[in-house]
Motif scaffolding. Structure first.
Motif, PDB file in Angstrom:
ATOM      1  N   ALA A  71       0.838  -1.214   0.000  1.00  0.00           N
ATOM      2  CA  ALA A  71       0.000   0.000   0.000  1.00  0.00           C
ATOM      3  C   ALA A  71       0.868   1.258   0.000  1.00  0.00           C
ATOM      4  O   ALA A  71       2.000   1.245   0.489  1.00  0.00           O
ATOM      5  CB  ALA A  71      -0.907  -0.001   1.224  1.00  0.00           C
ATOM      6  N   SER A  72       0.324   2.311  -0.558  1.00  0.00           N
ATOM      7  CA  SER A  72       1.016   3.601  -0.528  1.00  0.00           C
ATOM      8  C   SER A  72       0.258   4.537   0.404  1.00  0.00           C
ATOM      9  O   SER A  72      -0.971   4.598   0.366  1.00  0.00           O
ATOM     10  CB  SER A  72       1.110   4.202  -1.932  1.00  0.00           C
ATOM     11  N   VAL A  73       1.013   5.243   1.238  1.00  0.00           N
ATOM     12  CA  VAL A  73       0.405   6.043   2.299  1.00  0.00           C
ATOM     13  C   VAL A  73       0.885   7.489   2.213  1.00  0.00           C
ATOM     14  O   VAL A  73       2.078   7.730   2.011  1.00  0.00           O
ATOM     15  CB  VAL A  73       0.777   5.463   3.684  1.00  0.00           C
ATOM     16  N   ALA A  74      -0.032   8.413   2.374  1.00  0.00           N
ATOM     17  CA  ALA A  74       0.309   9.836   2.407  1.00  0.00           C
ATOM     18  C   ALA A  74       0.427  10.257   3.865  1.00  0.00           C
ATOM     19  O   ALA A  74      -0.559  10.241   4.597  1.00  0.00           O
ATOM     20  CB  ALA A  74      -0.775  10.657   1.711  1.00  0.00           C
ATOM     21  N   VAL A  75       1.649  10.589   4.270  1.00  0.00           N
ATOM     22  CA  VAL A  75       1.877  11.038   5.653  1.00  0.00           C
ATOM     23  C   VAL A  75       2.670  12.332   5.706  1.00  0.00           C
ATOM     24  O   VAL A  75       3.189  12.697   6.747  1.00  0.00           O
ATOM     25  CB  VAL A  75       2.626   9.975   6.492  1.00  0.00           C
TER      26      VAL A  75
ATOM     27  N   ARG B  63       1.809  13.688  11.812  1.00  0.00           N
ATOM     28  CA  ARG B  63       1.038  12.650  11.106  1.00  0.00           C
ATOM     29  C   ARG B  63       1.747  11.296  11.154  1.00  0.00           C
ATOM     30  O   ARG B  63       1.114  10.251  11.160  1.00  0.00           O
ATOM     31  CB  ARG B  63       0.794  13.082   9.648  1.00  0.00           C
ATOM     32  N   LEU B  64       3.053  11.330  11.154  1.00  0.00           N
ATOM     33  CA  LEU B  64       3.806  10.078  11.170  1.00  0.00           C
ATOM     34  C   LEU B  64       3.950   9.518  12.585  1.00  0.00           C
ATOM     35  O   LEU B  64       4.136   8.301  12.764  1.00  0.00           O
ATOM     36  CB  LEU B  64       5.199  10.330  10.562  1.00  0.00           C
TER      37      LEU B  64
ATOM     38  N   VAL C  86      10.042   2.969   9.444  1.00  0.00           N
ATOM     39  CA  VAL C  86       9.225   4.190   9.433  1.00  0.00           C
ATOM     40  C   VAL C  86       9.399   4.933   8.111  1.00  0.00           C
ATOM     41  O   VAL C  86       8.443   5.442   7.525  1.00  0.00           O
ATOM     42  CB  VAL C  86       9.593   5.092  10.629  1.00  0.00           C
ATOM     43  N   ARG C  87      10.627   4.940   7.639  1.00  0.00           N
ATOM     44  CA  ARG C  87      10.874   5.602   6.346  1.00  0.00           C
ATOM     45  C   ARG C  87      10.118   4.901   5.222  1.00  0.00           C
ATOM     46  O   ARG C  87       9.655   5.538   4.286  1.00  0.00           O
ATOM     47  CB  ARG C  87      12.366   5.579   6.018  1.00  0.00           C
TER      48      ARG C  87
ATOM     49  N   LEU D 118      11.937  12.060  17.503  1.00  0.00           N
ATOM     50  CA  LEU D 118      11.446  11.329  16.322  1.00  0.00           C
ATOM     51  C   LEU D 118      11.921  12.013  15.043  1.00  0.00           C
ATOM     52  O   LEU D 118      12.427  11.378  14.118  1.00  0.00           O
ATOM     53  CB  LEU D 118       9.913  11.263  16.360  1.00  0.00           C
ATOM     54  N   ARG D 119      11.755  13.300  15.031  1.00  0.00           N
ATOM     55  CA  ARG D 119      12.177  14.048  13.830  1.00  0.00           C
ATOM     56  C   ARG D 119      13.671  13.912  13.601  1.00  0.00           C
ATOM     57  O   ARG D 119      14.136  13.750  12.471  1.00  0.00           O
ATOM     58  CB  ARG D 119      11.785  15.518  13.990  1.00  0.00           C
ATOM     59  N   GLN D 120      14.410  13.988  14.689  1.00  0.00           N
ATOM     60  CA  GLN D 120      15.862  13.831  14.562  1.00  0.00           C
ATOM     61  C   GLN D 120      16.210  12.463  13.984  1.00  0.00           C
ATOM     62  O   GLN D 120      17.079  12.348  13.117  1.00  0.00           O
ATOM     63  CB  GLN D 120      16.521  13.966  15.952  1.00  0.00           C
TER      64      GLN D 120
END
Lengths: 610, 300
Positions: B149-153, B164-165, B187-188, B294-296
């Motif tokens: 599946a492809s997901v828009a996050v 969102r992620l 996650v990526r 998380l962002r880091q």
């Protein structure tokens, strides 16, 4: 139903503009002429170059905009004037500063897909110039599909079995053709694909088949393009091509015409087109343009849209307000007002009427995007990533070498009338033959070295005994050996006598059929400025009928050896009606160069079929 | 000489009058930005219509800017060069940006929540991977991506993408794991599952609606996803919300905020961003720290 050629439309548009300019007065408000797009009055003109398949829609929107308050600017008003221009052609012109074209440099450019914006910026970047397109509004969409006659799609398992480029490649290389699917009566698998240097459908199909070959849906790289399996796969797909061309309408019109005679399945098995074209075709309007008085009639065998299982691309119809030095602030303001206008829900309803998918989510997908028209509003299920611009440029470069090779006989008219000046008001100007020579020589650059090309000229009283209707100036040979000789021989041509059009066409056809090469596109390019004139008009009708019968018999599947006759009607005296009968009978296309000045463009468009 | 002095004196009086009028005018229009003029606001990408609505209603200066986490919001030089009184963004962008300020001096003050909605997902086809059975958990998104599946996050690294992620990323951690234990590649793979260029929620929602095949799933605020034609809305288990905030610059006035976000046109813009006006609670410092980490991790 007649083939509507871009060139013809451009010429018509230019003519209308000239007439309007001559008749129009000053005065504000604009839009006083009949079609509402000629006289801008005191308003600022916003020229819009649009891909040809949406010209009718854009003109309708422009008329409404020009007549509405939406065109009011802080100081004055905007007057939007769209004209058709092929996406690839416009990209080329923009990359070269829009010089040498009869159409004005655009303020807004709307190619069929944003891929062209990326290609333009890449070419500008390579030339050390700034990007001309930035972020753009995608105001309507239509996915690239593989259109197939319904029975053929069903033979491949449609609608239950997903179909993709791998099935196309497999069928293309099957020695049994459709017999491998239980239908020997359909002969070999024949694919229609437009030239990706001109056409968005052709470009999207090339990207799609290459992703399928690479087994990817994203991150296509130049390294992928060099992989042997990718090259082989592409050549397998290309091997089934009947011919290329600049616009998909050629295929659709030919399909539609042969449908009436019950031979559409012999003409082509599949054609890569936009979803919108499948809708138009099934509604009885194959080229999407309704001529005045034209009646729509649904085809006997409808098409269905195959959404390739490996994924596809949308033609997203961006509206680029160009960052070009010829665009001033007022034009930009007018352009932005128009871009906003077309996105309004009411205008997006019109988009749907024309068979496109609206870019505004407030307008729900509904008829004509429906199964009744052979398309599926819930498809495609997978989209491909638009490759990086450098990859697309590399892809186009490689396609020139991978495309199906051609075997072409150039048949040029050297009758006496070819010595007439192109402009009767300028007797000392270039003759028709001189312009045709220049155009033919320039177009030779479009052939690749492995294409086979020969030259035949025709007029009456040729040869040592002055009793021949044509001369084979150069036999058909690989361009690697023939290119320079062809240039020299074309340059040396001189006008002669009459125009034995039917004899030379018939005998050229016989010669091509006798030496038919199934691995190549076999075709004749016929250029003439007149009507059949062999000194005896008593048998003209019989000669024409015999020729047409022969062409039809051989091109409607009886021997599965299609030899296409592409004709160029040159100047105003060319017999368009007869030439169209000839091209229709061979399932090719007629090209008009009624304005001799357009002959170079027309010749290039013709050669795009190979 | 007298004549020259008289002219100079008159010019000075005119200048003083203009200054006084400017100050009075600033007071009259109820603004409370620096120097009494209307406040200057910036919006995170995708939230620009809110800035435009505020400007159109006269609450803020028309010259609004767009910026996000990263080199812009966290660089005092950038903010100092411009008069930015408040940043309209997703919580907790302000604290996250402050973590990055080299000087250690916070740039952004405490935010005010102006709207929120639970993080949810909309899917065009039923999802049937691990965690997808009711009640759905966020691991369903991960298993769906593994199934193709492809997901828009959103764009990883932006505040829109981070909030969102976050539920998906957290769902991959066991109870005794922290963000530092994250399987970044997993996650990526979710963030990069689509062939479409990642974008903010508003843009991705538009793509989801008009381009069949672009995404199978879109993650975003439930209110924004409610009513999308041809898709099923689900709010997986877990306490995750997207909260729209006005984050004032340290020292800037916040008096204008309540009135501005009571205005109907502004509330309409807030709704269009996908949240319910007038709701929402702010993340605590720990939560902000987790999202920062998380962002880091995912942008490393």
């Amino acid at each position: 139903m007649r083939i509507t050629r871009t060139i013809r439309a451009v010429a018509l548009g230019t003519a209308l503009a000239i007439v309007a300019a001559a008749c129009g007065g000053g005065g504000g408000g604009g839009g006083g002429d009949e079609d509402g797009l000629g006289d801008p009055g005191d308003c600022t003109v916003v020229d819009v170059a649009v891909s040809s398949e949406k010209i009718d829609l854009m003109r309708a929107l422009a008329k409404e905009f020009n007549a509405s308050d939406a065109s009011d600017l802080d100081d004055g008003c905007a007057f939007v004037r769209p004209y058709p221009k092929s996406s690839g052609g416009a990209a080329e012109l923009l990359a070269n500063g829009w010089t040498g074209d009869s159409d004005p440099a655009p303020v807004i450019w709307s190619p069929a897909a944003s891929s062209w914006g990326a290609i333009l910026n890449q070419r500008l970047s390579e030339a050390g110039e700034a990007a001309m397109t930035g972020d753009a509004v995608s105001f309507m969409l239509t996915p690239l599909v593989i259109a197939m006659p319904k029975p053929m799609a069903q033979a491949l398992g449609w609608p239950d079995t997903p179909i993709g480029w791998r099935d196309i490649a497999e069928l293309a290389t099957s020695p049994d053709g459709w017999a491998s699917k239980g239908h020997p009566e359909w002969g070999s698998f024949k694919l229609g694909k437009t030239n990706p240097n001109f056409s968005t459908s052709g470009l999207s199909a090339l990207i799609g088949q290459t992703y399928a070959a690479a087994g990817k849906t994203r991150d296509l790289s130049t390294e992928d393009l060099k992989r042997a399996e990718v090259t082989d796969f592409s050549q397998d797909v290309e091997s089934a091509v009947v011919h290329y061309g600049d616009i998909t309408m050629t295929f659709l019109n030919n399909w539609f015409r042969t449908d009436r005679g019950g031979t559409s399945l012999n003409y082509a098995s599949a054609v890569a087109v936009e979803e919108k074209s499948v809708i138009d075709y099934n509604q009885g309007n194959p080229d999407g343009v309704l001529e005045p008085g034209e009646q729509v009639r649904k085809p006997k065998v409808p098409l269905v849209a195959i959404y390739p299982e490996e994924g596809t691309l949308y033609s997203d119809n961006p509206l680029y307000v160009l960052k070009a030095d010829w665009v001033d602030a007022t034009e930009r303001a007018g352009a932005e007002a128009f871009v906003e206008f077309v996105q309004l829900a009411a205008n997006q309803e019109k988009v749907l009427e024309y068979g496109f998918r609206p870019g505004n989510p407030d307008v729900a997908l509904s008829s004509p995007i429906s199964e009744a028209n052979g398309v599926d509003p819930d498809q495609p299920s997978k989209l491909l990533q638009v490759p990086q611009p450098a990859v697309m440029v590399a892809l186009l470069d490689r396609w020139k070498e991978q495309r199906k090779e051609a075997r072409v006989m150039l048949v040029l008219d050297v009758s006496g009338s070819m010595q007439d000046p192109t402009d009767p008001a300028d007797p000392s100007g270039p003759s028709k033959l001189e312009l045709a020579q220049k155009a033919a020589i320039e177009s030779l650059g479009e052939f690749k070295s492995t294409d086979d090309v020969g030259l035949r000229v025709f007029s009456t009283n040729l040869g040592p005994q002055s009793d021949q209707d044509y001369l084979d100036v150069l036999p058909i040979q690989p361009m690697a050996d023939n290119r320079e000789a062809l240039k020299n021989r074309i340059r040396d041509l001189v006008p002669r006598n009459g125009t034995p059009l039917y004899t030379v066409t018939s005998e050229a056809y016989d010669a091509m059929l006798a030496s038919y090469d199934p691995t190549r596109i076999n075709a004749i390019v016929l250029l003439t400025d007149g009507t059949n004139d062999d000194g005896d008009d008593s048998d003209d009708s019989d000669q024409l009928q015999a020729l047409l019968t022969k062409l039809k018999a051989n091109n409607n599947g009886e021997n599965d050896k299609p030899v296409r006759v592409f004709a160029i009607g040159y100047g105003t005296e060319a017999n368009r009606d007869v030439l169209e009968q000839i091209t229709d009978a061979s399932n090719a296309a007629y090209y008009s160069a009624s304005d001799p000045e357009t002959i170079t463009k027309v010749f290039t468009a013709v050669i795009s079929n190979f | 000489m007298k004549r020259v002095l008289a002219i100079a004196g008159a010019a000075a009086l005119v200048a003083v009058a203009l200054v006084v009028r400017g100050v009075l005018a600033g007071d009259d229009d109820g603004s409370s930005g620096a120097g009494g003029a209307r406040p200057v606001v910036a919006c995170s990408p995708g939230l620009e219509p809110i800035c435009d609505a505020l400007a159109d209603a006269g609450f803020v200066d028309p010259g609004t800017e767009s910026f996000d986490l990263g080199s812009t919001a966290s660089t005092t030089g950038f903010v100092d060069d411009r008069r930015v009184d408040a940043w309209i963004t997703w919580d907790p962008a302000g604290p996250m940006a402050n973590f990055d300020v080299a000087s250690g001096e916070p740039v952004w003050a405490g935010a005010e929540a102006v709207g929120s909605s639970p993080v949810a997902l909309a899917a065009k086809q039923p999802l049937d991977g691990e965690g997808c059975a009711a009640p759905m958990s966020w691991t369903c998104v991960v298993s769906s991506v593994e199934g193709g599946a492809s997901v828009a996050v959103g764009r990883i690294g932006t505040i829109d993408g981070v909030v969102r992620l976050a539920p998906i990323a957290v769902s991959t951690l066991s109870d005794d794991e922290t963000v530092q234990d994250l399987d970044v590649s997993l996650v990526r793979s979710v963030a990069e599952s689509s062939t479409q260029a990642p974008d903010d929620f508003a843009a991705e929602l538009r793509t989801f609606e008009v381009r069949a095949g672009a995404y199978d799933v879109i993650v975003g605020p439930a209110s924004g996803l409610d009513g999308v034609v041809g898709a099923t809305l689900t709010t997986p288990t877990g306490d995750f919300a997207m909260t729209l905030v006005v984050t004032p610059r340290v020292g800037a006035s916040t008096r204008w905020i309540a009135d501005a976000f009571d205005a109907e046109a502004v509330q309409e813009a807030v709704r269009a961003a996908g949240v319910e006006p007038g709701t929402g609670t702010l993340a605590d410092e720990q939560r902000a720290g987790e999202l920062y980490a998380l962002r880091q991790e995912i942008t490393r």
